[in-house]
Design a protein around this motif. Structure first.
Motif, PDB file in Angstrom:
ATOM      1  N   ARG A  85       0.892  -1.217   0.103  1.00 26.13           N
ATOM      2  CA  ARG A  85      -0.051  -0.162   0.046  1.00 26.13           C
ATOM      3  C   ARG A  85       0.947   1.097  -0.069  1.00 26.13           C
ATOM      4  NH1 ARG A  85      -3.914   1.946   5.093  1.00 26.13           N
ATOM      5  NH2 ARG A  85      -4.489   3.724   4.249  1.00 26.13           N
ATOM      6  N   HIS A  86       1.846   1.159   1.070  1.00 23.13           N
ATOM      7  CA  HIS A  86       2.681   2.460   1.171  1.00 23.13           C
ATOM      8  C   HIS A  86       3.908   2.384   0.329  1.00 23.13           C
ATOM      9  CE1 HIS A  86      -0.059   4.087   4.003  1.00 23.13           C
ATOM     10  NE2 HIS A  86      -0.067   2.927   4.658  1.00 23.13           N
ATOM     11  N   PRO A  87       4.470   3.685  -0.399  1.00 23.69           N
ATOM     12  CA  PRO A  87       5.682   3.438  -1.241  1.00 23.69           C
ATOM     13  C   PRO A  87       6.777   4.172  -0.157  1.00 23.69           C
ATOM     14  CG  PRO A  87       4.366   5.684  -1.581  1.00 23.69           C
ATOM     15  CD  PRO A  87       3.511   4.943  -0.607  1.00 23.69           C
ATOM     16  N   TYR A  88       7.909   3.908  -0.570  1.00 25.31           N
ATOM     17  CA  TYR A  88       8.882   4.775   0.056  1.00 25.31           C
ATOM     18  C   TYR A  88       9.083   6.066  -0.674  1.00 25.31           C
ATOM     19  CZ  TYR A  88      13.855   6.342   0.665  1.00 25.31           C
ATOM     20  OH  TYR A  88      15.074   7.070   0.964  1.00 25.31           O
ATOM     21  N   VAL A  89       9.172   7.125  -0.056  1.00 22.33           N
ATOM     22  CA  VAL A  89       9.438   8.477  -0.548  1.00 22.33           C
ATOM     23  C   VAL A  89      10.462   9.257   0.021  1.00 22.33           C
ATOM     24  CG1 VAL A  89       8.019  10.791  -0.874  1.00 22.33           C
ATOM     25  CG2 VAL A  89       6.953   8.542  -0.858  1.00 22.33           C
ATOM     26  N   LEU A  90      11.340   9.684  -0.729  1.00 23.91           N
ATOM     27  CA  LEU A  90      12.415  10.589  -0.294  1.00 23.91           C
ATOM     28  C   LEU A  90      11.878  12.012  -0.479  1.00 23.91           C
ATOM     29  CD1 LEU A  90      15.309  11.343   0.601  1.00 23.91           C
ATOM     30  CD2 LEU A  90      16.079  10.922  -1.727  1.00 23.91           C
ATOM     31  N   ALA A  91      11.865  12.953   0.369  1.00 19.33           N
ATOM     32  CA  ALA A  91      11.426  14.253   0.229  1.00 19.33           C
ATOM     33  C   ALA A  91      12.443  15.212   1.021  1.00 19.33           C
ATOM     34  CB  ALA A  91       9.911  14.404   1.232  1.00 19.33           C
ATOM     35  N   THR A  92      12.451  16.440   0.265  1.00 18.97           N
ATOM     36  CA  THR A  92      13.322  17.396   0.591  1.00 18.97           C
ATOM     37  C   THR A  92      12.544  18.806   0.830  1.00 18.97           C
ATOM     38  OG1 THR A  92      15.315  16.441  -0.339  1.00 18.97           O
ATOM     39  CG2 THR A  92      15.511  18.748   0.272  1.00 18.97           C
ATOM     40  N   GLN A  93      12.868  19.269   1.946  1.00 18.78           N
ATOM     41  CA  GLN A  93      12.072  20.700   2.093  1.00 18.78           C
ATOM     42  C   GLN A  93      13.121  21.854   2.273  1.00 18.78           C
ATOM     43  OE1 GLN A  93       9.484  19.745   5.432  1.00 18.78           O
ATOM     44  NE2 GLN A  93      11.035  19.027   6.805  1.00 18.78           N
ATOM     45  N   PRO A  94      13.885  22.010   1.425  1.00 16.11           N
ATOM     46  CA  PRO A  94      15.067  23.104   1.623  1.00 16.11           C
ATOM     47  C   PRO A  94      14.720  24.394   1.960  1.00 16.11           C
ATOM     48  CG  PRO A  94      14.578  22.858  -0.570  1.00 16.11           C
ATOM     49  CD  PRO A  94      13.789  21.885   0.074  1.00 16.11           C
ATOM     50  N   SER A  95      13.378  24.731   2.037  1.00 16.34           N
ATOM     51  CA  SER A  95      13.028  26.003   2.385  1.00 16.34           C
ATOM     52  C   SER A  95      12.774  26.286   3.638  1.00 16.34           C
ATOM     53  CB  SER A  95      11.609  26.665   1.558  1.00 16.34           C
ATOM     54  OG  SER A  95      10.696  25.451   1.835  1.00 16.34           O
ATOM     55  N   VAL A  96      12.912  25.434   4.608  1.00 18.86           N
ATOM     56  CA  VAL A  96      12.848  25.426   6.054  1.00 18.86           C
ATOM     57  C   VAL A  96      13.873  26.124   6.459  1.00 18.86           C
ATOM     58  CG1 VAL A  96      11.204  23.485   6.414  1.00 18.86           C
ATOM     59  CG2 VAL A  96      13.734  23.145   6.613  1.00 18.86           C
ATOM     60  N   LEU A  97      15.091  26.087   5.716  1.00 12.35           N
ATOM     61  CA  LEU A  97      16.300  26.769   6.218  1.00 12.35           C
ATOM     62  C   LEU A  97      16.920  27.865   5.256  1.00 12.35           C
ATOM     63  CD1 LEU A  97      18.476  23.772   8.107  1.00 12.35           C
ATOM     64  CD2 LEU A  97      17.105  25.452   9.079  1.00 12.35           C
ATOM     65  N   ASP A  98      16.031  27.733   3.888  1.00 15.09           N
ATOM     66  CA  ASP A  98      16.796  28.541   2.753  1.00 15.09           C
ATOM     67  C   ASP A  98      15.658  29.372   2.441  1.00 15.09           C
ATOM     68  OD1 ASP A  98      17.736  29.815   0.791  1.00 15.09           O
ATOM     69  OD2 ASP A  98      18.248  27.949  -0.342  1.00 15.09           O
ATOM     70  N   PRO A  99      15.301  30.600   2.914  1.00 14.16           N
ATOM     71  CA  PRO A  99      14.131  31.296   2.432  1.00 14.16           C
ATOM     72  C   PRO A  99      14.126  31.951   1.010  1.00 14.16           C
ATOM     73  CG  PRO A  99      15.507  32.658   4.244  1.00 14.16           C
ATOM     74  CD  PRO A  99      15.925  31.192   4.033  1.00 14.16           C
ATOM     75  N   THR A 100      15.419  31.536   0.444  1.00 12.56           N
ATOM     76  CA  THR A 100      15.707  32.400  -0.994  1.00 12.56           C
ATOM     77  C   THR A 100      14.907  31.431  -1.940  1.00 12.56           C
ATOM     78  OG1 THR A 100      17.491  30.830  -1.613  1.00 12.56           O
ATOM     79  CG2 THR A 100      17.881  33.116  -0.381  1.00 12.56           C
ATOM     80  N   ARG A 101      14.350  30.217  -1.641  1.00 10.65           N
ATOM     81  CA  ARG A 101      13.860  29.200  -2.442  1.00 10.65           C
ATOM     82  C   ARG A 101      12.231  29.367  -2.742  1.00 10.65           C
ATOM     83  NH1 ARG A 101      16.929  24.715  -2.544  1.00 10.65           N
ATOM     84  NH2 ARG A 101      15.892  24.005  -4.177  1.00 10.65           N
ATOM     85  N   ALA A 102      11.703  30.542  -1.912  1.00 11.27           N
ATOM     86  CA  ALA A 102      10.331  30.639  -2.268  1.00 11.27           C
ATOM     87  C   ALA A 102       9.924  32.043  -1.621  1.00 11.27           C
ATOM     88  CB  ALA A 102       9.416  29.571  -1.467  1.00 11.27           C
TER      89      ALA A 102
END
Length: 485
Positions: free
Chosen positions: A345-362
């Motif tokens: 049912r569940h996949p392995y997912v690799l997620a990255t949320q760079p904007s939590v430490l890099d406000p230039t991304r959004a």
């Protein structure tokens, strides 16, 4: 006549080009795409102002790379190195948290903490030796035999099915126990390299886990493009010719150079009619792995993780327990897509949320999220809903934050980058055999039997990751053999 032509502008190709340029040679870089950088590009894939990494996003191997250090990339690129290297949420709001501080990680894992320390601390104590061991090819005599022995024993333990359950067995490995969290934390890094248990994926995961408590899981401020830009800036300063929209179909197109370095898969070489039969057979036996399906999200706010500590980790591994992740990866390896039909049912997912430490991304108050899941090779499957649901499992309300998304199936990945054969972003399956034979068994696998032609891509040792070592080894070999330098 140009001294050196490099085909492909990924990090390995650019490192090879810089090495040649620093040797005083004339250099030309040919890139098939309209933009430079290969797997380290950054672009607005969803909405204006939201900057997403097209390929790789987080680079622990880059921070540990002796080549990046020697070329000055650790100084010329502004690196963000988080306190939390990676996190692994579990049902019920629990999570395994890999702090860069090993002691803090051990404390957080409770009764499984001492076992985690015994796994990682001996590698950290010989970190340089482990990097040297894994940064070249397995046929070389290790400079640090103690590091090689420690690393090898742990890879055997985590890579063999009758051993991998033992490490955390006495620390509450059942549902809800500390051992379950520790097993999941390790499984998240091991699954980067594919099915488990296997010796190759275990070795890759252990190296990543070591970096998590060593140099850290850093990434460039502003996006991975900064790595390519720093190398390109130096090449331009040294007078290199850099050409985009310049696909190379046959080597005859670049034989006006004294040396040619290919930041490509072996597929380009197989087009050559005069390739020696033995080498051709070896390349034809070279195998590619599963593909990835990637989704980039533009978000109206930070991901609402049930466990707040997960929000401090730029990298998050999803998929649940180690057993769930192992089942998902086995299904993909067998050609089945998790979440579809009778597959897990569940996949392995690799997620990255760079904007939590890099406000230039959004834009202010907004965030970006980069995520992929493994899929069967060549799949046209759109993973948007599958990945969204898996994030929602550990971050209820995530779906309501999505402003826009951009999906790339494995087939899309292959169309956009010829090195991603059938969506395989590693340029070849990661197995023990193909770590020795990458792409051939040789003490100098970067050399091809065609005079003056060398491979410098992830299809050569030491394999995938953004560290530039493949380009470094290939360029050094070419300089010595073709130019006597």
């Amino acid at each position: 006549m140009t001294d050196v032509t490099v085909v492909g502008s990924g990090p390995n190709g650019l490192v090879a080009a810089v090495v040649a340029a620093r040797a005083g040679l004339s250099v030309r870089v040919l890139e098939a795409a309209p933009t430079l950088g290969g797997g380290v590009r950054t672009a607005e894939l969803t909405l204006p102002g939201f900057r997403h990494d097209v390929g790789s996003a987080v680079h622990p191997a880059g921070l540990a790379s002796p080549v990046f250090r020697r070329l000055g990339l650790l100084d010329r690129v502004e690196w963000v190195v988080p306190e939390v290297s990676y996190a692994h949420p579990l049902d019920g709001g629990r999570a395994g948290i890999a702090w860069r501080d090993l002691d803090r990680t051990v404390d957080g894992l409770g009764s499984a903490g001492p076992a985690w320390r015994r796994l990682v601390a001996p590698l950290l104590a010989r970190e340089r030796g482990v990097v040297q061991l894994t940064g070249s090819q397995l046929l070389r005599v290790p400079r640090d035999p103690v590091a090689a022995l420690r690393f090898g024993l742990r890879a055997l333990e985590q890579g063999l099915p009758w051993l991998w359950d033992r490490r955390f067995a006495g620390a509450g490995a059942g549902p809800g126990g500390d051992g379950e969290a520790a097993e999941a934390l390790l499984a998240g890094v091991v699954a980067h390299a594919g099915p488990m248990p296997s010796l190759a994926s275990a070795g890759a995961g252990l190296l990543l886990a070591m970096h998590g408590h060593g140099v850290g899981w850093g990434f460039p401020r502003g996006g991975s493009q900064a790595i390519a830009d720093a190398l390109l800036d130096e090449l331009r300063e040294r007078g290199a010719e850099i050409v985009t929209d310049a696909p190379v179909q046959r080597l005859a197109e670049v034989r006006d150079s004294r040396a040619v370095l290919l930041d490509t898969t072996p597929a380009l070489l197989l087009r050559e009619p005069d390739l020696p039969a033995g080498y051709r057979r070896a390349l034809e036996r070279y195998r590619y792995g599963s593909g990835v399906a990637k989704v980039d999200f533009a978000l109206d706010g930070p991901v609402p993780w049930s466990n707040p500590l997960v929000g401090r980790a730029p990298t998050v591994h999803l998929g649940g327990t180690r057993a769930e992740i192992a089942a998902a990866e086995r299904a993909v390896h067998a050609g089945r897509q998790p979440g579809v039909g009778g597959a897990p049912r569940h996949p392995y997912v690799l997620a990255t949320q760079p904007s939590v430490l890099d406000p230039t991304r959004a834009p202010a108050g907004k965030h970006v999220l980069w995520a992929y899941t493994h899929v069967p090779a060549g799949s046209t499957f759109d993973a948007t809903e599958l990945i969204t649901a898996e994030i929602e499992r550990f971050a209820p309300g995530f779906r309501d934050l999505v402003l826009a998304s951009a999906s790339s199936s494995a087939a899309d990945m292959a169309r956009r980058n010829a090195n991603h054969v059938c969506g395989d972003i590693s340029a070849g399956a990661l197995s023990l055999a193909q770590l020795v034979k990458r792409p051939v068994v040789s003490t100098a696998p970067w050399r091809t039997p065609i005079p003056g032609v060398y491979l410098c891509s992830s299809a050569t040792p030491p394999g995938p990751a953004v560290h530039g070592m493949n380009g470094w080894w290939a360029a050094r070999l070419a300089l010595r053999e073709r130019f006597g330098r």
